[in-house]
Design a protein around this motif. Structure first.
Motif, PDB file in Angstrom:
ATOM      1  N   ALA A 168       0.834  -1.209   0.000  1.00  0.00           N
ATOM      2  CA  ALA A 168       0.000   0.000   0.000  1.00  0.00           C
ATOM      3  C   ALA A 168       0.866   1.256   0.000  1.00  0.00           C
ATOM      4  N   ALA A 169       1.969   1.228   0.774  1.00  0.00           N
ATOM      5  CA  ALA A 169       2.861   2.386   0.810  1.00  0.00           C
ATOM      6  C   ALA A 169       3.536   2.605  -0.535  1.00  0.00           C
ATOM      7  N   ALA A 170       3.982   1.513  -1.167  1.00  0.00           N
ATOM      8  CA  ALA A 170       4.633   1.641  -2.472  1.00  0.00           C
ATOM      9  C   ALA A 170       3.637   2.135  -3.524  1.00  0.00           C
ATOM     10  N   THR A 171       2.419   1.613  -3.496  1.00  0.00           N
ATOM     11  CA  THR A 171       1.400   2.038  -4.454  1.00  0.00           C
ATOM     12  C   THR A 171       1.069   3.515  -4.284  1.00  0.00           C
ATOM     13  N   HIS A 172       0.943   3.942  -3.028  1.00  0.00           N
ATOM     14  CA  HIS A 172       0.624   5.355  -2.763  1.00  0.00           C
ATOM     15  C   HIS A 172       1.764   6.267  -3.219  1.00  0.00           C
ATOM     16  N   THR A 173       2.999   5.866  -2.924  1.00  0.00           N
ATOM     17  CA  THR A 173       4.155   6.700  -3.291  1.00  0.00           C
ATOM     18  C   THR A 173       4.281   6.810  -4.806  1.00  0.00           C
ATOM     19  N   LEU A 174       4.162   5.677  -5.494  1.00  0.00           N
ATOM     20  CA  LEU A 174       4.232   5.693  -6.957  1.00  0.00           C
ATOM     21  C   LEU A 174       3.093   6.511  -7.546  1.00  0.00           C
ATOM     22  N   GLY A 175       1.880   6.240  -7.055  1.00  0.00           N
ATOM     23  CA  GLY A 175       0.717   6.930  -7.600  1.00  0.00           C
ATOM     24  C   GLY A 175       0.758   8.414  -7.377  1.00  0.00           C
ATOM     25  N   GLN A 176       1.171   8.830  -6.176  1.00  0.00           N
ATOM     26  CA  GLN A 176       1.221  10.263  -5.879  1.00  0.00           C
ATOM     27  C   GLN A 176       2.232  10.964  -6.786  1.00  0.00           C
ATOM     28  N   TRP A 177       3.334  10.298  -7.057  1.00  0.00           N
ATOM     29  CA  TRP A 177       4.363  10.915  -7.899  1.00  0.00           C
ATOM     30  C   TRP A 177       3.926  10.957  -9.364  1.00  0.00           C
ATOM     31  N   LEU A 178       3.158   9.954  -9.786  1.00  0.00           N
ATOM     32  CA  LEU A 178       2.738   9.877 -11.182  1.00  0.00           C
ATOM     33  C   LEU A 178       1.425  10.617 -11.461  1.00  0.00           C
ATOM     34  N   GLY A 179       0.745  11.075 -10.421  1.00  0.00           N
ATOM     35  CA  GLY A 179      -0.524  11.752 -10.622  1.00  0.00           C
ATOM     36  C   GLY A 179      -1.675  10.778 -10.730  1.00  0.00           C
ATOM     37  N   HIS A 180      -1.803   9.907  -9.720  1.00  0.00           N
ATOM     38  CA  HIS A 180      -2.799   8.827  -9.786  1.00  0.00           C
ATOM     39  C   HIS A 180      -4.200   9.339  -9.479  1.00  0.00           C
ATOM     40  N   ASP A 181      -5.157   8.460  -9.747  1.00  0.00           N
ATOM     41  CA  ASP A 181      -6.543   8.712  -9.371  1.00  0.00           C
ATOM     42  C   ASP A 181      -6.693   8.295  -7.919  1.00  0.00           C
ATOM     43  N   SER A 182      -6.881   9.246  -7.010  1.00  0.00           N
ATOM     44  CA  SER A 182      -6.941   8.937  -5.578  1.00  0.00           C
ATOM     45  C   SER A 182      -8.169   8.118  -5.220  1.00  0.00           C
ATOM     46  N   HIS A 183      -9.177   8.066  -6.107  1.00  0.00           N
ATOM     47  CA  HIS A 183     -10.399   7.302  -5.831  1.00  0.00           C
ATOM     48  C   HIS A 183     -10.344   5.902  -6.433  1.00  0.00           C
ATOM     49  N   PHE A 184      -9.220   5.539  -7.060  1.00  0.00           N
ATOM     50  CA  PHE A 184      -9.074   4.211  -7.638  1.00  0.00           C
ATOM     51  C   PHE A 184      -9.069   3.185  -6.509  1.00  0.00           C
ATOM     52  N   ALA A 185      -9.967   2.197  -6.576  1.00  0.00           N
ATOM     53  CA  ALA A 185     -10.155   1.266  -5.459  1.00  0.00           C
ATOM     54  C   ALA A 185      -9.147   0.129  -5.450  1.00  0.00           C
ATOM     55  N   HIS A 186      -8.331  -0.011  -6.517  1.00  0.00           N
ATOM     56  CA  HIS A 186      -7.341  -1.078  -6.613  1.00  0.00           C
ATOM     57  C   HIS A 186      -8.001  -2.451  -6.558  1.00  0.00           C
ATOM     58  N   ARG A 187      -9.238  -2.533  -7.017  1.00  0.00           N
ATOM     59  CA  ARG A 187      -9.892  -3.832  -7.134  1.00  0.00           C
ATOM     60  C   ARG A 187     -10.051  -4.141  -8.626  1.00  0.00           C
ATOM     61  N   PHE A 188     -11.133  -3.680  -9.221  1.00  0.00           N
ATOM     62  CA  PHE A 188     -11.282  -3.870 -10.669  1.00  0.00           C
ATOM     63  C   PHE A 188     -10.406  -2.856 -11.409  1.00  0.00           C
ATOM     64  N   SER A 189      -9.591  -3.348 -12.310  1.00  0.00           N
ATOM     65  CA  SER A 189      -8.799  -2.486 -13.173  1.00  0.00           C
ATOM     66  C   SER A 189      -9.006  -2.937 -14.618  1.00  0.00           C
TER      67      SER A 189
END
Length: 481
Positions: A168-189
Protein backbone atom coordinates in the motif's frame (compact mmCIF):
# COMPACT_ATOMS: atom_id res chain seq x y z
CA UNK A 1 -5.12 -7.87 -50.83
CA UNK A 2 -4.40 -5.04 -48.36
CA UNK A 3 -5.99 -5.46 -44.95
CA UNK A 4 -7.28 -2.32 -43.27
CA UNK A 5 -6.46 -1.59 -39.63
CA UNK A 6 -9.27 -1.13 -37.11
CA UNK A 7 -10.55 2.42 -36.86
CA UNK A 8 -8.95 3.08 -33.49
CA UNK A 9 -5.49 1.97 -34.56
CA UNK A 10 -5.81 3.83 -37.86
CA UNK A 11 -6.73 6.99 -35.97
CA UNK A 12 -3.86 6.38 -33.56
CA UNK A 13 -1.38 6.03 -36.42
CA UNK A 14 -2.51 9.30 -38.00
CA UNK A 15 -2.25 11.23 -34.73
CA UNK A 16 1.11 9.64 -34.01
CA UNK A 17 2.49 11.38 -37.06
CA UNK A 18 1.01 14.74 -36.06
CA UNK A 19 2.34 14.97 -32.48
CA UNK A 20 5.93 14.90 -31.22
CA UNK A 21 7.37 11.39 -31.27
CA UNK A 22 8.57 11.37 -27.64
CA UNK A 23 7.10 8.26 -25.96
CA UNK A 24 8.70 8.55 -22.53
CA UNK A 25 11.08 5.73 -23.52
CA UNK A 26 8.10 3.34 -23.58
CA UNK A 27 7.98 0.53 -26.13
CA UNK A 28 5.19 1.14 -28.67
CA UNK A 29 4.76 -2.54 -29.66
CA UNK A 30 1.28 -3.85 -28.73
CA UNK A 31 1.26 -6.84 -26.37
CA UNK A 32 0.77 -10.24 -27.97
CA UNK A 33 -0.50 -13.64 -26.83
CA UNK A 34 2.94 -14.69 -25.57
CA UNK A 35 3.14 -11.58 -23.40
CA UNK A 36 -0.30 -12.25 -21.94
CA UNK A 37 0.57 -15.90 -21.22
CA UNK A 38 3.71 -14.74 -19.37
CA UNK A 39 1.61 -12.34 -17.26
CA UNK A 40 -0.91 -15.07 -16.44
CA UNK A 41 1.94 -17.38 -15.46
CA UNK A 42 3.31 -14.75 -13.10
CA UNK A 43 -0.11 -14.16 -11.53
CA UNK A 44 -0.23 -17.87 -10.66
CA UNK A 45 -4.03 -17.94 -10.71
CA UNK A 46 -6.36 -20.53 -12.20
CA UNK A 47 -9.38 -18.20 -12.20
CA UNK A 48 -9.83 -14.43 -12.16
CA UNK A 49 -12.74 -12.26 -11.09
CA UNK A 50 -13.83 -10.34 -14.17
CA UNK A 51 -16.50 -7.92 -15.32
CA UNK A 52 -17.61 -7.35 -18.90
CA UNK A 53 -18.45 -3.68 -18.31
CA UNK A 54 -18.41 -0.97 -15.68
CA UNK A 55 -21.62 -2.46 -14.29
CA UNK A 56 -19.71 -4.29 -11.57
CA UNK A 57 -22.92 -5.54 -9.95
CA UNK A 58 -23.21 -7.99 -12.84
CA UNK A 59 -19.78 -9.37 -11.89
CA UNK A 60 -21.39 -11.15 -8.92
CA UNK A 61 -23.83 -14.04 -8.77
CA UNK A 62 -26.41 -15.03 -6.17
CA UNK A 63 -25.81 -18.48 -4.69
CA UNK A 64 -28.46 -20.95 -3.59
CA UNK A 65 -28.26 -19.79 0.01
CA UNK A 66 -28.87 -16.18 -1.04
CA UNK A 67 -25.32 -14.87 -0.61
CA UNK A 68 -23.35 -12.95 -3.23
CA UNK A 69 -20.28 -14.54 -4.79
CA UNK A 70 -17.83 -13.20 -7.42
CA UNK A 71 -18.24 -14.38 -11.00
CA UNK A 72 -14.95 -16.14 -11.77
CA UNK A 73 -13.46 -16.98 -15.18
CA UNK A 74 -10.85 -19.60 -15.96
CA UNK A 75 -7.67 -18.00 -17.25
CA UNK A 76 -7.60 -20.33 -20.27
CA UNK A 77 -11.19 -19.59 -21.30
CA UNK A 78 -12.29 -17.34 -24.15
CA UNK A 79 -14.85 -15.66 -21.88
CA UNK A 80 -12.06 -13.99 -19.88
CA UNK A 81 -11.10 -12.16 -23.09
CA UNK A 82 -14.60 -10.65 -23.15
CA UNK A 83 -14.10 -9.01 -19.74
CA UNK A 84 -12.95 -5.41 -20.05
CA UNK A 85 -12.27 -5.26 -16.29
CA UNK A 86 -10.53 -7.77 -14.04
CA UNK A 87 -9.23 -8.04 -10.48
CA UNK A 88 -5.52 -8.79 -10.72
CA UNK A 89 -5.15 -8.84 -6.91
CA UNK A 90 -7.29 -9.59 -3.87
CA UNK A 91 -6.92 -8.79 -0.21
CA UNK A 92 -5.13 -12.06 0.60
CA UNK A 93 -2.78 -12.22 -2.40
CA UNK A 94 -1.02 -9.85 -4.78
CA UNK A 95 1.60 -10.49 -7.48
CA UNK A 96 1.33 -7.12 -9.23
CA UNK A 97 1.21 -3.44 -8.29
CA UNK A 98 -1.35 -1.41 -10.25
CA UNK A 99 -1.43 2.40 -10.53
CA UNK A 100 -4.26 4.26 -12.28
CA UNK A 101 -2.88 7.54 -13.72
CA UNK A 102 -5.57 10.18 -14.11
CA UNK A 103 -3.75 12.86 -16.12
CA UNK A 104 -5.36 13.13 -19.60
CA UNK A 105 -3.31 13.14 -22.78
CA UNK A 106 -4.57 13.01 -26.35
CA UNK A 107 -6.70 10.50 -28.24
CA UNK A 108 -4.96 7.66 -30.01
CA UNK A 109 -4.04 4.90 -27.59
CA UNK A 110 -0.23 4.97 -28.12
CA UNK A 111 2.55 5.95 -25.66
CA UNK A 112 3.06 9.12 -27.67
CA UNK A 113 -0.50 10.17 -26.73
CA UNK A 114 0.17 10.16 -22.99
CA UNK A 115 0.30 13.35 -20.97
CA UNK A 116 3.71 15.05 -21.37
CA UNK A 117 4.30 15.06 -17.60
CA UNK A 118 3.48 11.36 -17.38
CA UNK A 119 5.85 10.54 -20.26
CA UNK A 120 8.62 12.51 -18.58
CA UNK A 121 8.18 10.60 -15.34
CA UNK A 122 8.00 7.24 -17.12
CA UNK A 123 11.30 8.18 -18.75
CA UNK A 124 12.84 8.89 -15.32
CA UNK A 125 11.61 5.56 -13.99
CA UNK A 126 13.01 3.66 -16.95
CA UNK A 127 16.36 5.48 -16.65
CA UNK A 128 16.59 4.28 -13.04
CA UNK A 129 15.48 0.74 -14.02
CA UNK A 130 12.13 1.18 -12.24
CA UNK A 131 9.85 1.27 -15.28
CA UNK A 132 6.50 -0.56 -15.31
CA UNK A 133 6.15 -4.03 -16.84
CA UNK A 134 2.86 -3.15 -18.59
CA UNK A 135 1.23 0.12 -19.64
CA UNK A 136 -2.41 0.32 -20.77
CA UNK A 137 -3.58 3.49 -22.54
CA UNK A 138 -7.10 4.82 -23.00
CA UNK A 139 -7.53 5.51 -26.74
CA UNK A 140 -10.13 8.22 -26.06
CA UNK A 141 -8.42 10.54 -23.56
CA UNK A 142 -4.83 9.35 -23.14
CA UNK A 143 -5.16 8.33 -19.50
CA UNK A 144 -3.39 5.11 -18.53
CA UNK A 145 -2.79 2.33 -16.06
CA UNK A 146 0.62 0.89 -15.24
CA UNK A 147 1.46 -2.54 -13.83
CA UNK A 148 4.63 -3.59 -12.00
CA UNK A 149 5.38 -7.30 -11.44
CA UNK A 150 6.30 -8.03 -7.81
CA UNK A 151 7.24 -11.03 -5.72
CA UNK A 152 3.90 -12.49 -4.54
CA UNK A 153 2.80 -11.32 -1.09
CA UNK A 154 0.13 -12.77 1.18
CA UNK A 155 -2.16 -11.72 4.02
CA UNK A 156 -4.61 -13.34 6.44
CA UNK A 157 -8.39 -13.47 6.01
CA UNK A 158 -8.73 -9.85 7.14
CA UNK A 159 -6.24 -8.75 4.49
CA UNK A 160 -3.76 -7.46 7.07
CA UNK A 161 -0.04 -8.20 6.92
CA UNK A 162 3.21 -6.17 6.98
CA UNK A 163 3.76 -7.03 3.32
CA UNK A 164 0.33 -5.71 2.32
CA UNK A 165 1.04 -2.52 4.27
CA UNK A 166 4.32 -2.18 2.39
CA UNK A 167 2.52 -2.72 -0.93
CA UNK A 168 0.00 0.00 0.00
CA UNK A 169 2.86 2.39 0.81
CA UNK A 170 4.63 1.64 -2.47
CA UNK A 171 1.40 2.04 -4.45
CA UNK A 172 0.62 5.36 -2.76
CA UNK A 173 4.16 6.70 -3.29
CA UNK A 174 4.23 5.69 -6.96
CA UNK A 175 0.72 6.93 -7.60
CA UNK A 176 1.22 10.26 -5.88
CA UNK A 177 4.36 10.91 -7.90
CA UNK A 178 2.74 9.88 -11.18
CA UNK A 179 -0.52 11.75 -10.62
CA UNK A 180 -2.80 8.83 -9.79
CA UNK A 181 -6.54 8.71 -9.37
CA UNK A 182 -6.94 8.94 -5.58
CA UNK A 183 -10.40 7.30 -5.83
CA UNK A 184 -9.07 4.21 -7.64
CA UNK A 185 -10.16 1.27 -5.46
CA UNK A 186 -7.34 -1.08 -6.61
CA UNK A 187 -9.89 -3.83 -7.13
CA UNK A 188 -11.28 -3.87 -10.67
CA UNK A 189 -8.80 -2.49 -13.17
CA UNK A 190 -8.66 -2.54 -16.96
CA UNK A 191 -7.91 -6.04 -18.19
CA UNK A 192 -4.73 -6.65 -20.20
CA UNK A 193 -6.37 -9.91 -21.39
CA UNK A 194 -9.31 -8.24 -23.18
CA UNK A 195 -9.63 -9.34 -26.84
CA UNK A 196 -12.95 -7.71 -27.73
CA UNK A 197 -13.61 -4.84 -30.11
CA UNK A 198 -14.74 -2.10 -27.70
CA UNK A 199 -13.53 1.29 -29.04
CA UNK A 200 -12.82 2.47 -25.47
CA UNK A 201 -10.82 -0.59 -24.40
CA UNK A 202 -7.29 0.13 -23.21
CA UNK A 203 -4.39 -0.60 -25.59
CA UNK A 204 -1.72 -2.59 -23.73
CA UNK A 205 2.05 -2.51 -24.25
CA UNK A 206 4.42 -4.94 -22.54
CA UNK A 207 7.62 -3.19 -21.45
CA UNK A 208 9.61 -5.81 -19.52
CA UNK A 209 9.32 -9.00 -17.50
CA UNK A 210 11.25 -7.74 -14.44
CA UNK A 211 9.90 -9.02 -11.09
CA UNK A 212 10.70 -6.72 -8.17
CA UNK A 213 10.62 -6.92 -4.41
CA UNK A 214 8.16 -4.38 -3.04
CA UNK A 215 10.60 -3.11 -0.42
CA UNK A 216 13.37 -2.58 -2.96
CA UNK A 217 10.98 -0.85 -5.37
CA UNK A 218 9.80 1.55 -2.66
CA UNK A 219 13.35 2.23 -1.45
CA UNK A 220 14.69 2.94 -4.96
CA UNK A 221 11.70 5.14 -5.76
CA UNK A 222 12.22 7.24 -2.62
CA UNK A 223 15.91 7.56 -3.47
CA UNK A 224 15.09 8.69 -7.01
CA UNK A 225 12.51 11.27 -5.88
CA UNK A 226 14.58 12.52 -2.92
CA UNK A 227 12.11 11.38 -0.28
CA UNK A 228 13.14 10.42 3.24
CA UNK A 229 13.81 6.71 3.73
CA UNK A 230 12.13 4.79 6.52
CA UNK A 231 14.55 3.73 9.26
CA UNK A 232 13.67 1.26 11.98
CA UNK A 233 13.81 2.85 15.45
CA UNK A 234 16.87 1.65 17.34
CA UNK A 235 17.51 1.32 21.04
CA UNK A 236 18.93 4.66 22.17
CA UNK A 237 19.87 3.76 25.74
CA UNK A 238 23.23 2.41 26.83
CA UNK A 239 21.90 0.38 29.74
CA UNK A 240 18.72 -1.04 31.20
CA UNK A 241 18.84 1.32 34.17
CA UNK A 242 19.04 4.30 31.81
CA UNK A 243 15.96 3.02 29.95
CA UNK A 244 13.99 2.51 33.18
CA UNK A 245 14.88 6.01 34.41
CA UNK A 246 13.87 7.49 31.05
CA UNK A 247 10.50 5.71 31.17
CA UNK A 248 9.91 6.96 34.72
CA UNK A 249 10.70 10.55 33.76
CA UNK A 250 8.41 10.29 30.72
CA UNK A 251 5.61 8.99 32.91
CA UNK A 252 6.03 11.83 35.40
CA UNK A 253 6.09 14.37 32.59
CA UNK A 254 2.98 12.83 31.02
CA UNK A 255 1.18 12.98 34.38
CA UNK A 256 2.02 16.68 34.72
CA UNK A 257 0.78 17.46 31.24
CA UNK A 258 -2.31 15.32 31.82
CA UNK A 259 -3.15 17.41 34.88
CA UNK A 260 -2.75 20.54 32.77
CA UNK A 261 -4.92 19.02 30.07
CA UNK A 262 -7.71 18.16 32.50
CA UNK A 263 -7.59 21.68 33.91
CA UNK A 264 -7.88 23.16 30.42
CA UNK A 265 -10.83 20.90 29.60
CA UNK A 266 -12.59 22.02 32.79
CA UNK A 267 -11.98 25.66 31.81
CA UNK A 268 -13.38 25.14 28.34
CA UNK A 269 -16.42 23.26 29.63
CA UNK A 270 -17.27 26.23 31.85
CA UNK A 271 -16.67 28.80 29.10
CA UNK A 272 -15.56 31.35 31.72
CA UNK A 273 -12.93 33.19 29.72
CA UNK A 274 -15.08 36.23 29.00
CA UNK A 275 -15.84 36.66 32.73
CA UNK A 276 -12.39 35.74 34.11
CA UNK A 277 -10.56 38.79 35.56
CA UNK A 278 -7.32 36.77 35.93
CA UNK A 279 -6.73 36.55 32.17
CA UNK A 280 -4.03 38.80 30.73
CA UNK A 281 -4.60 39.58 27.04
CA UNK A 282 -6.65 36.36 26.84
CA UNK A 283 -3.94 34.23 28.47
CA UNK A 284 -4.09 32.68 31.93
CA UNK A 285 -0.60 33.29 33.34
CA UNK A 286 0.71 30.72 35.84
CA UNK A 287 3.01 32.03 38.56
CA UNK A 288 6.00 30.49 40.31
CA UNK A 289 5.87 33.26 42.87
CA UNK A 290 4.75 36.88 42.93
CA UNK A 291 6.26 38.68 39.93
CA UNK A 292 7.82 35.56 38.37
CA UNK A 293 5.70 33.78 35.75
CA UNK A 294 5.97 30.11 34.78
CA UNK A 295 6.47 30.91 31.10
CA UNK A 296 6.75 27.40 29.64
CA UNK A 297 3.75 26.02 31.57
CA UNK A 298 1.69 29.09 30.68
CA UNK A 299 2.55 28.77 26.99
CA UNK A 300 1.86 25.03 26.88
CA UNK A 301 -1.45 25.41 28.69
CA UNK A 302 -2.58 28.14 26.29
CA UNK A 303 -1.49 26.08 23.25
CA UNK A 304 -3.47 23.13 24.61
CA UNK A 305 -6.54 25.31 25.12
CA UNK A 306 -6.17 26.62 21.57
CA UNK A 307 -5.96 23.05 20.26
CA UNK A 308 -9.22 22.11 22.00
CA UNK A 309 -10.94 25.20 20.63
CA UNK A 310 -9.77 24.45 17.10
CA UNK A 311 -11.16 20.95 17.36
CA UNK A 312 -14.46 22.15 18.80
CA UNK A 313 -14.89 24.54 15.88
CA UNK A 314 -14.00 21.84 13.33
CA UNK A 315 -10.75 23.51 12.22
CA UNK A 316 -7.49 21.74 11.46
CA UNK A 317 -4.98 21.21 14.26
CA UNK A 318 -1.99 22.52 12.34
CA UNK A 319 1.50 22.91 13.81
CA UNK A 320 1.51 26.58 12.83
CA UNK A 321 -1.67 27.42 14.76
CA UNK A 322 -0.52 25.60 17.91
CA UNK A 323 2.99 27.08 17.78
CA UNK A 324 1.59 30.58 17.25
CA UNK A 325 -0.59 30.19 20.35
CA UNK A 326 2.43 28.91 22.33
CA UNK A 327 4.63 31.82 21.26
CA UNK A 328 1.93 34.39 21.97
CA UNK A 329 1.30 33.05 25.48
CA UNK A 330 5.03 32.87 26.15
CA UNK A 331 5.34 36.51 25.09
CA UNK A 332 2.51 37.57 27.43
CA UNK A 333 4.08 35.67 30.36
CA UNK A 334 7.47 37.24 29.58
CA UNK A 335 5.90 40.69 29.46
CA UNK A 336 4.13 40.50 32.82
CA UNK A 337 6.41 38.15 34.74
CA UNK A 338 9.92 38.16 33.32
CA UNK A 339 11.48 38.96 36.72
CA UNK A 340 14.70 40.08 35.01
CA UNK A 341 14.97 37.03 32.79
CA UNK A 342 15.54 37.15 29.03
CA UNK A 343 13.10 35.43 26.71
CA UNK A 344 14.24 31.82 26.23
CA UNK A 345 11.83 30.34 23.71
CA UNK A 346 12.62 26.69 22.95
CA UNK A 347 14.13 26.00 19.49
CA UNK A 348 11.72 25.43 16.62
CA UNK A 349 12.31 21.68 16.65
CA UNK A 350 11.16 21.48 20.29
CA UNK A 351 8.15 23.67 19.49
CA UNK A 352 7.18 21.32 16.68
CA UNK A 353 7.46 18.40 19.09
CA UNK A 354 5.26 20.33 21.51
CA UNK A 355 2.69 20.87 18.75
CA UNK A 356 2.56 17.13 18.02
CA UNK A 357 2.11 16.43 21.71
CA UNK A 358 -0.74 18.94 21.97
CA UNK A 359 -2.39 17.39 18.93
CA UNK A 360 -2.03 13.96 20.53
CA UNK A 361 -3.66 15.10 23.79
CA UNK A 362 -6.51 16.81 21.97
CA UNK A 363 -7.30 14.02 19.51
CA UNK A 364 -7.09 11.26 22.16
CA UNK A 365 -9.02 13.09 24.86
CA UNK A 366 -11.42 10.88 26.81
CA UNK A 367 -13.84 13.66 27.73
CA UNK A 368 -17.44 13.56 26.53
CA UNK A 369 -16.87 16.87 24.77
CA UNK A 370 -14.03 15.71 22.59
CA UNK A 371 -14.57 11.94 22.36
CA UNK A 372 -11.84 9.46 21.50
CA UNK A 373 -9.78 7.18 23.70
CA UNK A 374 -6.39 7.57 25.26
CA UNK A 375 -3.46 5.81 23.67
CA UNK A 376 0.06 5.55 25.00
CA UNK A 377 2.94 6.45 22.76
CA UNK A 378 5.53 7.00 25.45
CA UNK A 379 7.89 4.17 24.53
CA UNK A 380 8.76 2.57 21.23
CA UNK A 381 8.16 -1.11 20.56
CA UNK A 382 11.90 -1.76 20.80
CA UNK A 383 12.04 -0.10 24.22
CA UNK A 384 8.96 -2.00 25.37
CA UNK A 385 10.58 -5.28 24.35
CA UNK A 386 13.76 -4.26 26.16
CA UNK A 387 11.80 -3.60 29.35
CA UNK A 388 10.08 -6.98 29.07
CA UNK A 389 13.43 -8.67 28.52
CA UNK A 390 14.89 -7.01 31.61
CA UNK A 391 11.88 -8.22 33.60
CA UNK A 392 12.49 -11.81 32.50
CA UNK A 393 16.19 -11.51 33.27
CA UNK A 394 15.38 -10.16 36.72
CA UNK A 395 13.20 -13.19 37.39
CA UNK A 396 15.95 -15.55 36.24
CA UNK A 397 18.46 -13.76 38.48
CA UNK A 398 16.16 -14.09 41.48
CA UNK A 399 15.68 -17.80 40.74
CA UNK A 400 19.47 -18.26 40.74
CA UNK A 401 19.70 -16.61 44.17
CA UNK A 402 17.15 -19.07 45.57
CA UNK A 403 19.09 -22.12 44.39
CA UNK A 404 21.06 -22.15 47.63
CA UNK A 405 18.44 -22.14 50.45
CA UNK A 406 21.16 -21.44 53.07
CA UNK A 407 22.56 -18.34 51.37
CA UNK A 408 22.43 -14.96 53.08
CA UNK A 409 19.97 -13.74 50.42
CA UNK A 410 17.57 -16.66 50.99
CA UNK A 411 17.69 -16.29 54.77
CA UNK A 412 17.08 -12.54 54.56
CA UNK A 413 14.12 -13.03 52.24
CA UNK A 414 12.63 -15.72 54.53
CA UNK A 415 12.91 -13.41 57.53
CA UNK A 416 11.10 -10.65 55.62
CA UNK A 417 8.41 -13.11 54.57
CA UNK A 418 7.92 -14.40 58.11
CA UNK A 419 7.63 -10.84 59.41
CA UNK A 420 5.03 -9.99 56.76
CA UNK A 421 3.07 -13.16 57.56
CA UNK A 422 3.06 -12.33 61.29
CA UNK A 423 1.74 -8.83 60.52
CA UNK A 424 -1.00 -10.27 58.32
CA UNK A 425 -1.92 -12.81 61.01
CA UNK A 426 -2.14 -10.12 63.69
CA UNK A 427 -4.23 -7.92 61.41
CA UNK A 428 -6.49 -10.86 60.58
CA UNK A 429 -6.98 -11.75 64.26
CA UNK A 430 -7.78 -8.11 65.01
CA UNK A 431 -10.40 -8.02 62.27
CA UNK A 432 -11.87 -11.32 63.42
CA UNK A 433 -12.11 -9.99 66.97
CA UNK A 434 -13.97 -6.89 65.75
CA UNK A 435 -16.35 -9.10 63.71
CA UNK A 436 -17.06 -11.25 66.79
CA UNK A 437 -17.63 -8.19 69.01
CA UNK A 438 -20.07 -6.53 66.57
CA UNK A 439 -21.91 -9.82 65.98
CA UNK A 440 -22.24 -10.53 69.71
CA UNK A 441 -23.35 -7.00 70.59
CA UNK A 442 -25.98 -6.89 67.81
CA UNK A 443 -27.26 -10.34 68.77
CA UNK A 444 -27.54 -9.25 72.43
CA UNK A 445 -29.38 -6.02 71.61
CA UNK A 446 -31.74 -7.23 68.85
CA UNK A 447 -31.88 -10.96 69.29
CA UNK A 448 -30.74 -11.50 65.67
CA UNK A 449 -27.26 -11.82 64.27
CA UNK A 450 -26.22 -9.17 61.71
CA UNK A 451 -25.42 -10.05 58.09
CA UNK A 452 -21.91 -10.04 56.68
CA UNK A 453 -22.73 -6.92 54.66
CA UNK A 454 -23.88 -5.03 57.75
CA UNK A 455 -20.70 -5.92 59.64
CA UNK A 456 -18.54 -4.98 56.63
CA UNK A 457 -20.19 -1.56 56.49
CA UNK A 458 -19.56 -1.13 60.21
CA UNK A 459 -15.83 -1.95 60.21
CA UNK A 460 -15.03 -0.76 56.65
CA UNK A 461 -13.82 -3.89 54.88
CA UNK A 462 -15.03 -6.24 52.13
CA UNK A 463 -18.13 -8.36 52.65
CA UNK A 464 -16.23 -11.45 51.49
CA UNK A 465 -13.62 -10.91 54.23
CA UNK A 466 -16.33 -10.70 56.90
CA UNK A 467 -18.02 -13.81 55.50
CA UNK A 468 -14.77 -15.79 55.84
CA UNK A 469 -14.34 -14.66 59.47
CA UNK A 470 -17.96 -15.55 60.29
CA UNK A 471 -17.50 -19.00 58.78
CA UNK A 472 -14.34 -19.59 60.86
CA UNK A 473 -16.09 -18.39 64.04
CA UNK A 474 -19.03 -20.74 63.44
CA UNK A 475 -16.68 -23.69 62.90
CA UNK A 476 -14.87 -22.88 66.15
CA UNK A 477 -18.19 -22.66 68.02
CA UNK A 478 -17.75 -19.03 69.11
CA UNK A 479 -21.03 -18.06 67.42
CA UNK A 480 -24.10 -20.15 66.82
CA UNK A 481 -25.05 -21.29 63.33
Amino acid sequence: MIMSLPNDYAAGTTRHAEVPSFTGDLDDTPAGYTDRDALLSHLGRQVLHGSRSRDFASAYITTKDGTRAPRMYRVDSETLGKCEYVQLTNKQYAAVLVVDIDLPGTAGGHPVNLNDEVKEKFSQLITHHLGPAWVGINPVNGKCQAIWLIDPIYADVSGQSPHMALLAAATHTLGQWLGHDSHFAHRFSRSPFYTGDSPTAYRWYRQNHAVRRVGDLLKDLRTMTGQEQYSKPRQQFSSGRELINAVKSRREEAQRFKALSEGVEAELAGELDQYDPELTQGVRVLWIRAGRAARDETAFRHALKTGYRLRQSGQRLTDAAIIDAYERAYGVAQEVGADGRKAELPPMRDRQTMARRVRGYVTTSKSEVHGGSSVSGQVTSAERKALATMGRRGGKKAAERWKNPDSDYAQEMREKLQLANRKRMIQGNSTRGRVLAIYSQTLFETGEGPSARQIATEIGCDRSTVAKHLSALRKSGLIST
